[in-house]
Scaffold this active site. Structure first.
Site, PDB file in Angstrom:
ATOM      1  N   ARG A   1      -3.653 -16.751   8.621  1.00  0.00           N
ATOM      2  CA  ARG A   1      -2.936 -16.093   9.726  1.00  0.00           C
ATOM      3  C   ARG A   1      -1.846 -15.187   9.174  1.00  0.00           C
ATOM      4  NH1 ARG A   1      -0.585 -20.180  14.082  1.00  0.00           N
ATOM      5  NH2 ARG A   1       0.622 -20.791  12.256  1.00  0.00           N
TER       6      ARG A   1
ATOM      7  N   ASP B   1       2.199 -21.692  28.430  1.00  0.00           N
ATOM      8  CA  ASP B   1       2.927 -21.951  27.194  1.00  0.00           C
ATOM      9  C   ASP B   1       3.085 -20.616  26.463  1.00  0.00           C
ATOM     10  OD1 ASP B   1       3.731 -22.599  24.590  1.00  0.00           O
ATOM     11  OD2 ASP B   1       2.821 -24.588  24.726  1.00  0.00           O
TER      12      ASP B   1
ATOM     13  N   TYR C   1      11.710 -21.239  17.614  1.00  0.00           N
ATOM     14  CA  TYR C   1      11.760 -21.131  16.141  1.00  0.00           C
ATOM     15  C   TYR C   1      10.680 -20.202  15.604  1.00  0.00           C
ATOM     16  CZ  TYR C   1       8.376 -24.884  16.920  1.00  0.00           C
ATOM     17  OH  TYR C   1       7.320 -25.621  17.389  1.00  0.00           O
ATOM     18  N   LYS C   2       9.792 -19.709  16.472  1.00  0.00           N
ATOM     19  CA  LYS C   2       8.749 -18.778  16.025  1.00  0.00           C
ATOM     20  C   LYS C   2       9.317 -17.357  16.093  1.00  0.00           C
ATOM     21  CE  LYS C   2       5.117 -22.115  16.966  1.00  0.00           C
ATOM     22  NZ  LYS C   2       4.272 -22.735  17.996  1.00  0.00           N
TER      23      LYS C   2
ATOM     24  N   PHE D   1      -2.963 -25.256  21.668  1.00  0.00           N
ATOM     25  CA  PHE D   1      -2.414 -25.992  20.537  1.00  0.00           C
ATOM     26  C   PHE D   1      -2.570 -27.489  20.821  1.00  0.00           C
ATOM     27  CE2 PHE D   1       1.123 -27.697  17.977  1.00  0.00           C
ATOM     28  CZ  PHE D   1       0.863 -27.076  16.778  1.00  0.00           C
TER      29      PHE D   1
HETATM   30  C1  LIG Z   1       4.145 -24.248  17.956  1.00  0.00           C
HETATM   31  C2  LIG Z   1       3.540 -24.835  19.176  1.00  0.00           C
HETATM   32  C3  LIG Z   1       3.897 -26.119  19.623  1.00  0.00           C
HETATM   33  C4  LIG Z   1       4.828 -26.988  18.833  1.00  0.00           C
HETATM   34  O1  LIG Z   1       5.491 -27.909  19.652  1.00  0.00           O
HETATM   35  P1  LIG Z   1       6.825 -28.594  19.119  1.00  0.00           P
HETATM   36  O2  LIG Z   1       7.129 -29.636  20.097  1.00  0.00           O
HETATM   37  O3  LIG Z   1       7.868 -27.524  19.021  1.00  0.00           O
HETATM   38  O4  LIG Z   1       6.532 -29.132  17.760  1.00  0.00           O
HETATM   39  C5  LIG Z   1       3.367 -26.567  20.834  1.00  0.00           C
HETATM   40  N1  LIG Z   1       2.505 -25.819  21.542  1.00  0.00           N
HETATM   41  C6  LIG Z   1       2.118 -24.587  21.126  1.00  0.00           C
HETATM   42  C7  LIG Z   1       1.177 -23.789  21.962  1.00  0.00           C
HETATM   43  C8  LIG Z   1       2.601 -24.078  19.923  1.00  0.00           C
HETATM   44  O5  LIG Z   1       2.199 -22.886  19.491  1.00  0.00           O
END
Ligand SMILES: *Cc1c(COP(=O)(O)O)cnc(C)c1O
Length: 397
Positions: free
Chosen positions: A356, A184, A209-210, A113
């Site tokens: 998705r 992660d 939150y996911k 990400f």
């Molecule tokens: C959703 C996601 C994020 C989002 O980071 P936030 O700091 O919560 O906005 C970061 N890394 C990955 C791999 C994600 O899937």
């Protein structure tokens, strides 16, 4: 056996909605509303500042961390909550680099990400010691781990394709080469059967939150392997991670263990919503979740491939190599997704051309999957997506 008919009733989903976007934002656990209200009125309203002790707010990041730990194969006392995932990436990566000071390469992959990559770039630039962020294709990670790599920074499940890395094998390879493995778990926690201790991971981070349904902006978590917990240097040396925050010393001394990864005052209201969301997981076995999620994903792929010509599978075909989401490519993926959402099937779009669909067994049933397939087939067969308003992109896709 986990009773998924029971867990589904614990969510407040709007009538007529098939929710396939729990990989971006989990739905509202019904009990969270009263829990947050009770906390605000009964704890904040009555206890005021005393609530830090009397209502257990101060210990909440650890208490909630222990509940997340169970879902990611970590021992109690190894996970703490707070901040956002991007910040936790910074913390984990900086501590990991500090444990491997003679090397200069952070290895990641192009399926990571962007925030993780941006945070790494920012951190390496601030360190100013000539570190390099090396980004390879996801399939090439194992082979790219050599003796120059200080830290591997890998997201287990790819946010676009759902491709899942072999955490155990990559961690073993990293250790063999003398590197530290940071994972992660953004698309893993609550989605797949993570076994941090079994994989011997060094650090892990993730959001809630996911698939954990903690609500928009819910606090993130960080895991530090017990062998590093008393050595890891917190770069974000906030007062709540101090050995004695209320001694108000002028000098920072990290707390023992995972507690040092706390930074500042925890988001108590958000953590309270998350606690209610985690209640849903009581009695849920991650192995059952994994099995069911593979079934749902496979059923969706089979249905779409039979009924929707013109869509190309962007996810690995083997369920063992996928997380809990399935992606399909279409040249007008954004518009097709808008047409789906207009008909109550909520997924999302990721540039440039992927739709998705997340399959969270806690609240998605086989009936939902079949209905989603038939609505999608209808939209494609009749070209219902080709309307100007479906092509107009919103700020959040
Ligand atoms: C959703 C996601 C994020 C989002 O980071 P936030 O700091 O919560 O906005 C970061 N890394 C990955 C791999 C994600 O899937």
């Amino acid at each position: 056996m986990t009773d998924f008919a029971r867990t589904r009733k614990l969510f407040d989903l709007p009538e007529g909605v098939i929710y396939l976007d729990g990989n971006s934002l989990g739905p509202l656990p019904a009990a969270a509303v009263a829990r947050v209200r009770d906390m605000m009125v009964g704890e904040w309203g009555v206890e005021l500042i005393r609530g830090w002790n009397s209502a257990g707010w101060y210990d909440q990041p650890r208490r909630v961390g222990d509940r997340v730990a169970r879902l990611i194969g970590a021992a109690p006392g190894t996970v703490v909550m707070g901040d956002t995932l991007s910040i936790k990436v910074f913390q984990a990566l900086s501590a990991a680099l500090d444990l491997n000071p003679d090397r200069r390469v952070v290895l990641s992959d192009s399926g990571n990400f962007p925030s993780d990559l941006y945070i790494a770039q920012g951190l390496l630039a601030s360190l100013g010691r000539g570190h390099e962020l090396r980004i390879v294709e996801p399939e090439a990670v194992g082979a790219a781990i050599d003796e120059t790599v200080a830290v591997t920074l890998i997201t287990e499940v790819d946010y676009r394709t759902g491709r899942r890395h072999d955490m155990k094998a990559i961690t073993a390879r990293a250790h063999e080469a003398g590197a530290i493995a940071v994972w992660d778990l953004a698309h893993s926690a609550g989605a797949v059967d993570v076994d941090l201790a079994g994989a011997d991971a060094d650090f892990a981070v993730g959001c809630t939150y996911k698939y954990l349904n903690g609500g928009p902006g819910a606090p993130a978590f960080i895991y530090v392997a017990p062998r590093h917990a008393d050595r890891a240097r917190p770069a974000l040396a906030g007062w709540m991670g101090h050995e004695r925050p209320f001694a108000f010393d002028l000098d920072y001394r990290p707390a023992p263990g995972i507690e040092r990864m706390r930074v500042g005052t925890p988001p108590v209201i958000a953590l309270t919503a998350l606690e209610a969301a985690l209640d849903v997981w009581d009695g849920v076995d991650m192995a059952d979740v994994r099995r069911r999620s593979m079934e749902l994903g496979q059923r969706f792929i089979d249905g779409v491939e039979a009924a929707c010509p013109g869509l190309e599978l962007a996810s690995p075909r083997d369920p063992a190599l996928r997380g809990s989401q399935v992606s399909f490519r279409h040249p007008h993926a954004y518009a097709v997704m808008q047409a789906l959402i207009a008909r109550g099937v909520i997924g999302d779009f990721r540039a440039p051309d992927a739709m998705r669909f997340g399959f969270a067994p806690l609240y998605v049933s086989t009936g939902d999957v079949d209905a989603a397939v038939s609505i999608l087939a209808h939209i494609l067969a009749d070209g219902l997506w080709d309307r100007p308003d479906y092509h107009r992109k919103a700020a959040v896709t």
